[in-house]
Design a protein around this motif. Structure first.
Motif, PDB file in Angstrom:
ATOM      1  N   VAL A 119       8.132   5.858  -9.860  1.00 52.85           N
ATOM      2  CA  VAL A 119       8.932   5.791  -8.652  1.00 52.85           C
ATOM      3  C   VAL A 119       8.150   5.060  -7.573  1.00 52.85           C
ATOM      4  N   GLU A 120       8.689   3.917  -7.117  1.00 54.28           N
ATOM      5  CA  GLU A 120       8.036   3.116  -6.090  1.00 54.28           C
ATOM      6  C   GLU A 120       8.549   3.480  -4.701  1.00 54.28           C
ATOM      7  N   SER A 121       7.723   3.207  -3.706  1.00 52.88           N
ATOM      8  CA  SER A 121       8.113   3.375  -2.316  1.00 52.88           C
ATOM      9  C   SER A 121       7.256   2.463  -1.451  1.00 52.88           C
ATOM     10  N   GLY A 122       7.698   2.244  -0.225  1.00 54.99           N
ATOM     11  CA  GLY A 122       6.911   1.491   0.733  1.00 54.99           C
ATOM     12  C   GLY A 122       7.407   0.096   1.044  1.00 54.99           C
ATOM     13  N   GLN A 141      11.945   1.145 -10.841  1.00 55.38           N
ATOM     14  CA  GLN A 141      13.203   0.472 -10.531  1.00 55.38           C
ATOM     15  C   GLN A 141      13.042  -0.664  -9.530  1.00 55.38           C
ATOM     16  N   GLY A 142      11.905  -0.749  -8.890  1.00 57.64           N
ATOM     17  CA  GLY A 142      11.629  -1.833  -7.975  1.00 57.64           C
ATOM     18  C   GLY A 142      11.856  -1.463  -6.524  1.00 57.64           C
ATOM     19  N   THR A 143      11.100  -2.102  -5.647  1.00 61.53           N
ATOM     20  CA  THR A 143      11.262  -1.930  -4.210  1.00 61.53           C
ATOM     21  C   THR A 143      11.235  -3.302  -3.546  1.00 61.53           C
ATOM     22  N   GLN A 144      12.167  -3.533  -2.644  1.00 67.34           N
ATOM     23  CA  GLN A 144      12.321  -4.844  -2.015  1.00 67.34           C
ATOM     24  C   GLN A 144      11.297  -5.044  -0.908  1.00 67.34           C
TER      25      GLN A 144
END
Length: 124
Positions: free
Chosen positions: A5-8, A116-119
């Protein structure tokens, strides 16, 4: 199963900074590699940086000196500190985990997992 799980991610002006985080849950082997890849519109997914459990790093030439990859072993979390951001850094950033299995000392296979990726958007 393993989940990442990505964030930031977010919007930042050129020259600014962002710090991405990726937390891994599930069965994580002691010997592994975690890293970040990115994909911009119309382009292939490319390696940004990787960090093995043995603390070996690998960076894309385009980010050397600007990005730093690190990890918190206790929390199974990998980070990407991005400084001096450029519009060319705009992309979806994906967290990656690779685990290699061996059977009686012989290579078996790799298991690869993706977040899932983070923009990340860098404005001029």
């Amino acid at each position: 199963q393993v989940q990442l799980v990505e964030s930031g991610g977010g919007l930042v002006q050129a020259g600014g900074s962002l710090r991405l985080s990726c937390a891994a849950t599930g069965t994580i082997f002691s010997e592994n590699a975690m890293g970040w890849y990115r994909q911009a519109p119309g382009k292939q997914r490319e390696l940004v940086a990787t960090l093995t459990s043995g603390l070996s790093t690998n960076y894309a030439d385009s980010v050397k000196g600007r990005f730093t990859i690190s990890r918190d072993v206790a929390q199974n979390t990998v980070y990407l500190q991005m400084n001096s951001l450029k519009p060319e850094d705009t992309a979806v950033y994906y967290c990656n985990l690779n685990q290699r299995t061996y059977l009686r000392g012989t290579y078996d296979r790799d298991f690869t997992y993706w977040g899932q990726g983070t923009q990340v958007t860098v404005s001029s």
